[in-house]
Design a protein around this motif. Structure first.
Motif, PDB file in Angstrom:
ATOM      1  N   TYR A 213       0.831  -1.207   0.000  1.00 36.16           N
ATOM      2  CA  TYR A 213       0.000   0.000   0.000  1.00 36.16           C
ATOM      3  C   TYR A 213       0.864   1.256   0.000  1.00 36.16           C
ATOM      4  CZ  TYR A 213      -4.455  -2.393   0.844  1.00 36.16           C
ATOM      5  OH  TYR A 213      -5.602  -3.154   0.713  1.00 36.16           O
ATOM      6  N   LEU A 214       1.909   1.281   0.827  1.00 38.32           N
ATOM      7  CA  LEU A 214       2.724   2.491   0.933  1.00 38.32           C
ATOM      8  C   LEU A 214       3.496   2.761  -0.357  1.00 38.32           C
ATOM      9  CD1 LEU A 214       4.120   2.230   4.575  1.00 38.32           C
ATOM     10  CD2 LEU A 214       2.033   3.313   3.751  1.00 38.32           C
ATOM     11  N   ALA A 215       4.008   1.714  -1.011  1.00 37.22           N
ATOM     12  CA  ALA A 215       4.733   1.919  -2.273  1.00 37.22           C
ATOM     13  C   ALA A 215       3.790   2.391  -3.371  1.00 37.22           C
ATOM     14  CB  ALA A 215       5.432   0.631  -2.687  1.00 37.22           C
ATOM     15  N   ALA A 216       2.599   1.826  -3.436  1.00 36.01           N
ATOM     16  CA  ALA A 216       1.659   2.185  -4.508  1.00 36.01           C
ATOM     17  C   ALA A 216       1.131   3.604  -4.355  1.00 36.01           C
ATOM     18  CB  ALA A 216       0.499   1.195  -4.527  1.00 36.01           C
ATOM     19  N   HIS A 217       1.018   4.093  -3.120  1.00 32.21           N
ATOM     20  CA  HIS A 217       0.419   5.411  -2.886  1.00 32.21           C
ATOM     21  C   HIS A 217       1.456   6.503  -2.669  1.00 32.21           C
ATOM     22  CE1 HIS A 217      -3.046   2.772  -2.112  1.00 32.21           C
ATOM     23  NE2 HIS A 217      -3.793   3.817  -2.405  1.00 32.21           N
ATOM     24  N   ALA A 218       2.745   6.191  -2.783  1.00 30.06           N
ATOM     25  CA  ALA A 218       3.778   7.212  -2.624  1.00 30.06           C
ATOM     26  C   ALA A 218       3.906   8.036  -3.896  1.00 30.06           C
ATOM     27  CB  ALA A 218       5.119   6.559  -2.280  1.00 30.06           C
ATOM     28  N   ARG A 223       7.527   9.748  -1.179  1.00 27.62           N
ATOM     29  CA  ARG A 223       6.885  10.341  -0.007  1.00 27.62           C
ATOM     30  C   ARG A 223       5.380  10.136  -0.079  1.00 27.62           C
ATOM     31  NH1 ARG A 223      11.365   9.833   1.094  1.00 27.62           N
ATOM     32  NH2 ARG A 223      12.839  11.373   1.896  1.00 27.62           N
ATOM     33  N   GLY A 224       4.763  10.011   1.096  1.00 26.95           N
ATOM     34  CA  GLY A 224       3.319   9.833   1.137  1.00 26.95           C
ATOM     35  C   GLY A 224       2.809   9.954   2.552  1.00 26.95           C
ATOM     36  N   THR A 225       1.525   9.712   2.710  1.00 23.15           N
ATOM     37  CA  THR A 225       0.883   9.756   4.011  1.00 23.15           C
ATOM     38  C   THR A 225      -0.035   8.555   4.138  1.00 23.15           C
ATOM     39  OG1 THR A 225      -0.573  11.031   5.467  1.00 23.15           O
ATOM     40  CG2 THR A 225      -0.944  11.245   3.110  1.00 23.15           C
ATOM     41  N   VAL A 226      -0.177   8.051   5.367  1.00 27.30           N
ATOM     42  CA  VAL A 226      -1.016   6.866   5.597  1.00 27.30           C
ATOM     43  C   VAL A 226      -2.480   7.231   5.713  1.00 27.30           C
ATOM     44  CG1 VAL A 226       0.855   5.599   6.688  1.00 27.30           C
ATOM     45  CG2 VAL A 226      -0.679   6.999   8.089  1.00 27.30           C
ATOM     46  N   ALA A 227      -2.795   8.518   5.662  1.00 27.93           N
ATOM     47  CA  ALA A 227      -4.191   8.932   5.756  1.00 27.93           C
ATOM     48  C   ALA A 227      -4.997   8.327   4.617  1.00 27.93           C
ATOM     49  CB  ALA A 227      -4.290  10.459   5.719  1.00 27.93           C
ATOM     50  N   GLY A 228      -6.126   7.689   4.948  1.00 30.94           N
ATOM     51  CA  GLY A 228      -6.996   7.089   3.954  1.00 30.94           C
ATOM     52  C   GLY A 228      -6.659   5.657   3.610  1.00 30.94           C
ATOM     53  N   LEU A 229      -5.529   5.121   4.108  1.00 35.40           N
ATOM     54  CA  LEU A 229      -5.162   3.738   3.845  1.00 35.40           C
ATOM     55  C   LEU A 229      -5.756   2.826   4.917  1.00 35.40           C
ATOM     56  CD1 LEU A 229      -1.411   4.140   2.769  1.00 35.40           C
ATOM     57  CD2 LEU A 229      -3.459   4.113   1.344  1.00 35.40           C
ATOM     58  N   PRO A 230      -5.820   1.515   4.679  1.00 34.76           N
ATOM     59  CA  PRO A 230      -6.362   0.592   5.679  1.00 34.76           C
ATOM     60  C   PRO A 230      -5.653   0.741   7.024  1.00 34.76           C
ATOM     61  CG  PRO A 230      -6.095  -0.543   3.594  1.00 34.76           C
ATOM     62  CD  PRO A 230      -5.472   0.807   3.432  1.00 34.76           C
ATOM     63  N   GLN A 231      -6.360   0.431   8.085  1.00 36.33           N
ATOM     64  CA  GLN A 231      -5.841   0.642   9.426  1.00 36.33           C
ATOM     65  C   GLN A 231      -4.571  -0.156   9.686  1.00 36.33           C
ATOM     66  OE1 GLN A 231      -8.714  -0.118  12.476  1.00 36.33           O
ATOM     67  NE2 GLN A 231      -7.361   0.539  14.156  1.00 36.33           N
TER      68      GLN A 231
END
Length: 308
Positions: A213-218, A223-231
């Protein structure tokens, strides 16, 4: 100005031959001097020629190209293009909607879903299952069975090299993952590369699932933020930082380690619309008008305008 014989003159550039024509033999060819005097004439002609620079043996062609390789363009070494990155996010969003409680099952479902995206079934072997290093692979397969995702053979105890088909109802030509063949292949390969990244080789399933999830949304810089990603992603961020998958962490912001930026999708290289043109030359969404957008709108001449 110097005078030489006709034989020497024929070997000297821009030399002029004056006087009588060369005598011809019965065969029509000009007479030549005898062999003992040939060396003398060659030396005479050579004295009128400019000196030639010394030549050296030609080096092999493979040794002449010593220039370094040109630098790669931005995003050239990434596993996913910008649009393939969008497909990866679509896959992960679909996995988040599945009624699965086990993180082992979600990680397994991610691998199965991308393989079954186009045809509704995926080929799997026992070695693929072992490579995921699930804590409880039997329970993960049972959880997928609640979705109707059932293998046609024994993935746990059968031949690890024998391909077994897993039917995945809900996927296929009419399913939510409408990917082209190349996109499906690239996203599938990207999924395998992320979960097998060096910092994650001994990581738990929740860390490897969160890493996807973090790689796909960076962003392209990682850089990215965990806001909106699964808990579970937010809960796994500290562990990813300790493992070296992240090199920056200021909750909720994160940064993928520099050595792992190839796992992040490329920047969007689509040309931006030209907005510097007058309004009459642009469509409603800001793109330049083409001949296709002007079909049906005849151009009026100046005489027509005068009559109006």
């Amino acid at each position: 100005m110097s005078e030489v014989c006709r034989t020497c003159a024929e070997q000297i550039p821009r030399a002029k031959v004056v006087g009588a024509q060369a005598r011809r033999t019965l065969s029509g060819r000009a007479d030549h001097i005898d062999a003992p005097n040939q060396a003398t004439h060659r030396n005479t002609a050579a004295s009128f020629l400019p000196p030639q620079p010394p030549t050296s043996p030609q080096a092999p062609s493979c040794a002449t190209n010593t220039e370094p390789n040109p630098p790669k363009a931005a995003g050239q070494n990434r596993l996913l293009t910008f649009h393939q990155g969008q497909a990866a996010r679509q896959l992960l969003a679909y996995i988040a909607t599945l009624p699965l409680t086990s993180l082992d099952a979600r990680l397994l479902a991610t691998t199965v879903a991308i393989r079954a995206a186009r045809e509704g079934r995926a080929n799997f072997i026992g070695q693929d299952l072992r490579a995921l290093r699930l804590d409880d692979p039997a329970q993960a397969l049972a959880d997928l069975g609640t979705l109707g995702w059932l293998p046609d053979g024994d993935l746990l105890n059968g031949d690890a090299s024998q391909a077994i088909s897993i039917t995945a109802p809900g996927l296929g030509p009419e399913g939510p993952l409408q990917f082209g063949k190349q996109t499906r292949t690239r996203v599938s390969g990207w999924t395998s590369r992320v979960v097998a990244a060096k910092p994650l080789k001994k990581a738990r399933s929740d860390l490897r699932l969160a890493a996807l999830y973090l790689a796909a949304h960076a962003d392209p810089g990682g850089r990215g933020t965990v806001a909106g990603l699964p808990q579970e992603c937010e809960a796994a961020v500290p562990g990813l930082h300790d493992a070296g998958y992240l090199d920056a962490l200021e909750h909720p912001d994160y940064g993928i380690a520099e050595g792992l930026l190839h796992l992040v999708p490329s920047p969007d290289l689509t040309p931006a619309p030209r907005l510097d043109r007058p309004e009459r030359f642009r469509t409603a969404d800001g793109y330049p008008k083409t001949s296709a957008t002007r079909i049906g709108t005849p151009r009026r001449s100046s005489r027509m305008l005068e009559r109006e």
